[in-house]
Design a protein around this motif. Structure first.
Motif, PDB file in Angstrom:
ATOM      1  N   ARG A 231       0.830  -1.209   0.000  1.00 18.44           N
ATOM      2  CA  ARG A 231       0.000   0.000   0.000  1.00 18.44           C
ATOM      3  C   ARG A 231       0.865   1.260   0.000  1.00 18.44           C
ATOM      4  O   ARG A 231       0.617   2.201  -0.766  1.00 18.44           O
ATOM      5  CB  ARG A 231      -0.942   0.008   1.206  1.00 18.44           C
ATOM      6  N   LEU A 232       1.891   1.292   0.836  1.00 18.24           N
ATOM      7  CA  LEU A 232       2.773   2.457   0.890  1.00 18.24           C
ATOM      8  C   LEU A 232       3.500   2.663  -0.429  1.00 18.24           C
ATOM      9  O   LEU A 232       3.706   3.796  -0.866  1.00 18.24           O
ATOM     10  CB  LEU A 232       3.767   2.323   2.045  1.00 18.24           C
TER      11      LEU A 232
ATOM     12  N   SER B 279       2.293   1.716  -3.398  1.00 15.39           N
ATOM     13  CA  SER B 279       1.294   2.188  -4.373  1.00 15.39           C
ATOM     14  C   SER B 279       0.917   3.647  -4.123  1.00 15.39           C
ATOM     15  O   SER B 279       0.513   4.348  -5.046  1.00 15.39           O
ATOM     16  CB  SER B 279       0.051   1.294  -4.357  1.00 15.39           C
ATOM     17  N   GLN B 280       1.082   4.117  -2.892  1.00 14.04           N
ATOM     18  CA  GLN B 280       0.821   5.519  -2.564  1.00 14.04           C
ATOM     19  C   GLN B 280       1.998   6.415  -2.937  1.00 14.04           C
ATOM     20  O   GLN B 280       1.939   7.624  -2.751  1.00 14.04           O
ATOM     21  CB  GLN B 280       0.512   5.669  -1.073  1.00 14.04           C
TER      22      GLN B 280
ATOM     23  N   LEU C 144       5.168   6.291  -1.651  1.00 10.48           N
ATOM     24  CA  LEU C 144       6.058   6.647  -0.543  1.00 10.48           C
ATOM     25  C   LEU C 144       7.310   5.781  -0.484  1.00 10.48           C
ATOM     26  O   LEU C 144       8.284   6.150   0.166  1.00 10.48           O
ATOM     27  CB  LEU C 144       5.313   6.538   0.790  1.00 10.48           C
TER      28      LEU C 144
ATOM     29  N   GLU D 232       9.342  11.331  -1.788  1.00  9.19           N
ATOM     30  CA  GLU D 232       8.022  11.632  -1.220  1.00  9.19           C
ATOM     31  C   GLU D 232       7.859  10.951   0.130  1.00  9.19           C
ATOM     32  O   GLU D 232       7.289  11.517   1.063  1.00  9.19           O
ATOM     33  CB  GLU D 232       6.912  11.197  -2.183  1.00  9.19           C
TER      34      GLU D 232
END
Length: 115
Positions: A56-57, A59-60, A62, A83
């Motif tokens: 998830r991180l 895909s965000q 980060l 980022e």
């Protein structure tokens, strides 16, 4: 004393897990080494929680990841990208602010409601 399996404690830990993970990914880590680093720091996490969080991180936007195929077995290393570093700094500042607020709340004498 708060029991370890208390749902309130679980919610509190879930809320800080992202910050904990970002803090450990200032240096590249593969999943298992990250799991160990978190546990050694006092925040054990299940693989079923950690790996979806890493995806998830990433895909965000980060995290960056790359495969190391020179090791056996091959390992996917994760690290903060630019980022991620920016968000980590912002979350770290917000965390410190919240700790100050909560320390004040916890140290405050109860108000006498009778008077």
């Amino acid at each position: 004393m708060v029991e370890r399996d208390n749902s309130g404690l679980t919610e509190l830990r879930r809320g800080v897990l992202v910050l904990a993970v970002l803090s450990r990914l200032q240096v590249p880590q593969y999943g298992y080494s990250l799991k160990q680093a978190l546990a050694e720091g006092g925040m054990p996490v299940e693989e079923g929680t950690l790996y979806p969080l890493l995806r998830r991180l990433e895909s965000q936007g980060l995290l960056a990841s790359e495969w190391d195929t020179t090791s056996a077995p091959p390992r996917r290393y994760y690290r903060l990208n630019a980022e991620g570093e920016r968000v980590f700094a912002l979350l770290g500042e917000a965390w410190r602010d919240q700790v100050r607020v909560m320390n004040d709340f916890l140290d405050e004498e109860p108000a006498d409601e009778r008077g």
